[in-house]
Design a protein around this motif. Sequence first.
Motif, PDB file in Angstrom:
ATOM      1  N   LYS A  72       4.649  29.566  -6.109  1.00 57.37           N
ATOM      2  CA  LYS A  72       3.387  29.799  -5.353  1.00 57.37           C
ATOM      3  C   LYS A  72       3.368  28.295  -6.077  1.00 57.37           C
ATOM      4  O   LYS A  72       3.012  27.403  -6.873  1.00 57.37           O
ATOM      5  N   ASN A  73       2.667  27.145  -4.384  1.00 53.55           N
ATOM      6  CA  ASN A  73       1.845  25.721  -5.474  1.00 53.55           C
ATOM      7  C   ASN A  73       0.896  25.910  -5.666  1.00 53.55           C
ATOM      8  O   ASN A  73      -0.462  27.069  -5.621  1.00 53.55           O
ATOM      9  N   VAL A  74       0.605  25.439  -7.568  1.00 57.38           N
ATOM     10  CA  VAL A  74      -0.658  25.547  -8.385  1.00 57.38           C
ATOM     11  C   VAL A  74      -1.253  24.473  -8.683  1.00 57.38           C
ATOM     12  O   VAL A  74      -1.957  24.328  -9.631  1.00 57.38           O
ATOM     13  N   SER A  75      -1.332  23.223  -8.066  1.00 50.98           N
ATOM     14  CA  SER A  75      -1.157  21.816  -8.387  1.00 50.98           C
ATOM     15  C   SER A  75      -0.725  21.133  -7.414  1.00 50.98           C
ATOM     16  O   SER A  75      -0.156  20.777  -6.749  1.00 50.98           O
ATOM     17  N   LEU A  76      -2.072  20.520  -6.780  1.00 52.97           N
ATOM     18  CA  LEU A  76      -1.850  19.069  -6.367  1.00 52.97           C
ATOM     19  C   LEU A  76      -2.969  17.687  -6.597  1.00 52.97           C
ATOM     20  O   LEU A  76      -3.815  18.180  -6.244  1.00 52.97           O
ATOM     21  N   SER A  77      -2.054  17.230  -6.211  1.00 51.97           N
ATOM     22  CA  SER A  77      -2.915  15.446  -6.749  1.00 51.97           C
ATOM     23  C   SER A  77      -2.308  14.245  -6.045  1.00 51.97           C
ATOM     24  O   SER A  77      -1.031  14.561  -6.167  1.00 51.97           O
ATOM     25  N   GLU A  78      -2.591  13.098  -5.908  1.00 50.86           N
ATOM     26  CA  GLU A  78      -2.502  12.410  -4.228  1.00 50.86           C
ATOM     27  C   GLU A  78      -3.542  11.133  -4.732  1.00 50.86           C
ATOM     28  O   GLU A  78      -4.659  10.622  -5.318  1.00 50.86           O
ATOM     29  N   ALA A  79      -2.730  10.026  -4.180  1.00 46.16           N
ATOM     30  CA  ALA A  79      -3.274   8.793  -4.846  1.00 46.16           C
ATOM     31  C   ALA A  79      -3.320   7.515  -3.216  1.00 46.16           C
ATOM     32  O   ALA A  79      -1.833   8.128  -2.703  1.00 46.16           O
ATOM     33  N   VAL A  80      -4.155   6.960  -2.893  1.00 43.90           N
ATOM     34  CA  VAL A  80      -3.529   5.942  -2.643  1.00 43.90           C
ATOM     35  C   VAL A  80      -3.653   4.793  -3.879  1.00 43.90           C
ATOM     36  O   VAL A  80      -4.494   4.643  -4.569  1.00 43.90           O
ATOM     37  N   THR A 118      10.740  12.107  -6.612  1.00 47.07           N
ATOM     38  CA  THR A 118      11.141  12.696  -7.823  1.00 47.07           C
ATOM     39  C   THR A 118      11.245  14.423  -7.425  1.00 47.07           C
ATOM     40  O   THR A 118      10.113  14.965  -7.237  1.00 47.07           O
ATOM     41  N   GLU A 119      11.805  15.282  -8.486  1.00 44.63           N
ATOM     42  CA  GLU A 119      12.075  17.128  -8.299  1.00 44.63           C
ATOM     43  C   GLU A 119      12.586  17.320 -10.050  1.00 44.63           C
ATOM     44  O   GLU A 119      13.608  16.782  -9.610  1.00 44.63           O
ATOM     45  N   LEU A 120      11.820  17.781 -10.616  1.00 42.36           N
ATOM     46  CA  LEU A 120      12.500  18.541 -11.743  1.00 42.36           C
ATOM     47  C   LEU A 120      12.002  19.903 -11.679  1.00 42.36           C
ATOM     48  O   LEU A 120      10.637  20.428 -11.270  1.00 42.36           O
ATOM     49  N   GLU A 121      12.763  21.106 -11.757  1.00 47.94           N
ATOM     50  CA  GLU A 121      12.150  22.574 -12.287  1.00 47.94           C
ATOM     51  C   GLU A 121      12.793  22.508 -13.408  1.00 47.94           C
ATOM     52  O   GLU A 121      13.466  22.078 -14.301  1.00 47.94           O
ATOM     53  N   PHE A 122      12.056  23.141 -14.653  1.00 49.20           N
ATOM     54  CA  PHE A 122      11.805  23.786 -15.857  1.00 49.20           C
ATOM     55  C   PHE A 122      11.382  25.081 -15.838  1.00 49.20           C
ATOM     56  O   PHE A 122      11.013  25.816 -15.297  1.00 49.20           O
ATOM     57  N   THR A 164       0.988  -1.445  -0.020  1.00 53.68           N
ATOM     58  CA  THR A 164      -0.080   0.467   0.073  1.00 53.68           C
ATOM     59  C   THR A 164       0.947   0.968  -0.262  1.00 53.68           C
ATOM     60  O   THR A 164       2.338   1.300   0.579  1.00 53.68           O
ATOM     61  N   GLY A 165       1.127   2.078  -0.716  1.00 52.73           N
ATOM     62  CA  GLY A 165       1.220   3.001  -0.547  1.00 52.73           C
ATOM     63  C   GLY A 165       0.590   4.374  -1.397  1.00 52.73           C
ATOM     64  O   GLY A 165      -0.348   4.716  -1.556  1.00 52.73           O
ATOM     65  N   PHE A 166       1.436   5.701  -0.665  1.00 52.43           N
ATOM     66  CA  PHE A 166       0.719   7.131  -0.932  1.00 52.43           C
ATOM     67  C   PHE A 166       1.195   8.064  -1.669  1.00 52.43           C
ATOM     68  O   PHE A 166       2.293   7.768  -1.769  1.00 52.43           O
ATOM     69  N   TYR A 167       0.590   8.600  -2.593  1.00 52.71           N
ATOM     70  CA  TYR A 167       1.908   9.065  -3.972  1.00 52.71           C
ATOM     71  C   TYR A 167       1.083  10.490  -3.497  1.00 52.71           C
ATOM     72  O   TYR A 167      -0.426  11.239  -4.079  1.00 52.71           O
ATOM     73  N   ARG A 168       1.977  11.086  -3.841  1.00 51.30           N
ATOM     74  CA  ARG A 168       1.259  12.857  -3.856  1.00 51.30           C
ATOM     75  C   ARG A 168       2.759  13.513  -5.050  1.00 51.30           C
ATOM     76  O   ARG A 168       3.049  13.085  -5.249  1.00 51.30           O
ATOM     77  N   GLU A 169       2.067  14.399  -6.418  1.00 50.81           N
ATOM     78  CA  GLU A 169       2.254  15.698  -7.292  1.00 50.81           C
ATOM     79  C   GLU A 169       2.280  16.354  -7.102  1.00 50.81           C
ATOM     80  O   GLU A 169       0.775  16.850  -7.362  1.00 50.81           O
ATOM     81  N   SER A 170       3.260  17.030  -7.292  1.00 51.09           N
ATOM     82  CA  SER A 170       2.008  19.238  -6.441  1.00 51.09           C
ATOM     83  C   SER A 170       3.604  19.893  -7.780  1.00 51.09           C
ATOM     84  O   SER A 170       4.513  19.505  -8.424  1.00 51.09           O
ATOM     85  N   ILE A 171       2.520  20.654  -8.131  1.00 52.01           N
ATOM     86  CA  ILE A 171       3.436  21.496  -9.282  1.00 52.01           C
ATOM     87  C   ILE A 171       3.449  23.005  -8.821  1.00 52.01           C
ATOM     88  O   ILE A 171       2.473  23.667  -7.986  1.00 52.01           O
ATOM     89  N   LYS A 172       5.236  24.207  -8.692  1.00 52.81           N
ATOM     90  CA  LYS A 172       4.670  25.167  -8.392  1.00 52.81           C
ATOM     91  C   LYS A 172       5.324  25.656  -9.473  1.00 52.81           C
ATOM     92  O   LYS A 172       6.061  25.140 -10.265  1.00 52.81           O
ATOM     93  N   ARG A 173       4.784  26.906  -9.000  1.00 50.62           N
ATOM     94  CA  ARG A 173       5.027  27.886 -10.129  1.00 50.62           C
ATOM     95  C   ARG A 173       5.678  29.028  -9.438  1.00 50.62           C
ATOM     96  O   ARG A 173       5.282  29.510  -8.497  1.00 50.62           O
ATOM     97  N   GLY A 174       7.138  29.610  -9.753  1.00 47.26           N
ATOM     98  CA  GLY A 174       7.666  30.077  -9.207  1.00 47.26           C
ATOM     99  C   GLY A 174       7.551  29.575  -7.653  1.00 47.26           C
ATOM    100  O   GLY A 174       8.228  28.967  -6.860  1.00 47.26           O
ATOM    101  N   ASN A 223      10.625  35.403 -17.436  1.00 50.48           N
ATOM    102  CA  ASN A 223      10.618  34.110 -17.571  1.00 50.48           C
ATOM    103  C   ASN A 223       9.505  33.060 -16.606  1.00 50.48           C
ATOM    104  O   ASN A 223       9.495  33.881 -15.923  1.00 50.48           O
ATOM    105  N   SER A 224       8.751  31.852 -16.439  1.00 49.83           N
ATOM    106  CA  SER A 224       8.192  31.319 -15.674  1.00 49.83           C
ATOM    107  C   SER A 224       9.508  29.641 -15.747  1.00 49.83           C
ATOM    108  O   SER A 224       9.772  29.169 -16.282  1.00 49.83           O
ATOM    109  N   ARG A 225       9.356  30.175 -14.316  1.00 48.25           N
ATOM    110  CA  ARG A 225      10.148  28.196 -13.047  1.00 48.25           C
ATOM    111  C   ARG A 225       8.706  27.394 -13.116  1.00 48.25           C
ATOM    112  O   ARG A 225       7.550  28.110 -12.248  1.00 48.25           O
TER     113      ARG A 225
END
Length: 425
Positions: free
Chosen positions: A167-175, A337-341, A155-165, A351-353
């Motif tokens: 500010k956190n602008v997106s969050l998805s989670e799942a079991v 995992t952490e990726l910055e674009f 059983t695992g807990f997954y979180r996926e978040s996206i930050k612009r600059g 630009n935007s990050r």
Amino acid sequence: MKNSLSPYLRNLLVLFLFSTFSTTAPAMFQQPVSANFTEYKGKVVNSKNQTPLTSAYLSVQNTNVSTVTNTDGEFSLKVPKSLENVSISVSHLGYLSRELPLQFFEQSPVVIELQESMEQLDEVAIFNYTDPEALVKNMLKNRASNYFTDRTTMTGFYRESIKRGRKNVSLSEAVVKIHKQPYDSNADDDISLVKARKTADYDRLDTLALKLRGGPYNPLSLDIMKNPTHIFNEKDLSNFRFSFDPPTKIDDQYLYVVNFEELGKELPWYFGKLFIDAETFTLVKATFNLNVDNRSAATNLFVKKKPGGTKVYPVEVNYDITYRQNNGRWYFGYGHTELEFVVNWRRKLFNSRYRVNSELAVTDWKINTESRTIKDDSFLNRRVIMNDDVSGFRDVAFWGENNIIEPDESIESAIEKIRNKLENN
């Protein structure tokens, strides 16, 4: 031959960027009440300066129930009420572990202080390797005897978040359920979905939507002891330079610390640290990065689609994996995992990050006694995009007794602000 990013990882760590608008209403977070468990919350800090400890590991002793702290050092641990008089083990790399009775967690607030390990580990007689490359070879050679050889259902807990600059602008989670194959097998691991949720449809807040392909397969793919050829080739390590750092300790285990750096640097190349048990030569933890100074090659690896008039390229790619032990055998425990674009728009001065984080923590597991795994519609495709392809985001009362990673304070603040903005539009 140079070790470039493995085809398996390449198929997973791909970002979709495109212009879009949406009017989907936000899904709300609610915690259902259950009589089957008790939830304990608190914080783990450095005893010397009270600094929060990220990814500290908490486990209920003599069970497989566990969780990790978030970036603020905070945790949420749900303990079945059937477990009485149990102790909670709290550990972190480089710190002395603690065992605390469950009653300790009934106070308010719960603050767990861990002391840094100050032992002069370089003088411990158990450290007898002088050749780091030979140590890594032995680590890879012993994976069949050091890691699980049973099929397990985790059983695992997954979180996926996206930050612009900032500010956190997106969050998805799942079991999820992780259908883990033995470490001496070449069969692929599978993931099936239990439930998932997101805070809102953030596409509406910007003309640029960034989406991650692969979902929970991204952090799971970091299990380099299950698939060592993703980075290392056991029979040929000549593509890497290895060196020792001062050793360290976690729990009662002494660890070698080995630096590695890929020699060929024409394409994106790996570098990082391996934390290897000094007695069994088991990989306990790895932190590594992908150098992406070659923008053109890095863009080809990670960016699948992008809007016209933009340049999109990664500037930082970080990975982190931790293994857990049970009865002398090790298994995947946590991947991050952490990726910055950077997104450069034509005719725009600034630009935007965007920073994308995905993490997967194993919170429970059991040996799979069935002869084979029967796949159904709950199994996720390795190219899944959680927000687009996964149903269940509207089901708000499902967390139940599943352990999760406590949301960061900044994420919680962002959720509330975005809800208000969507409601006012």
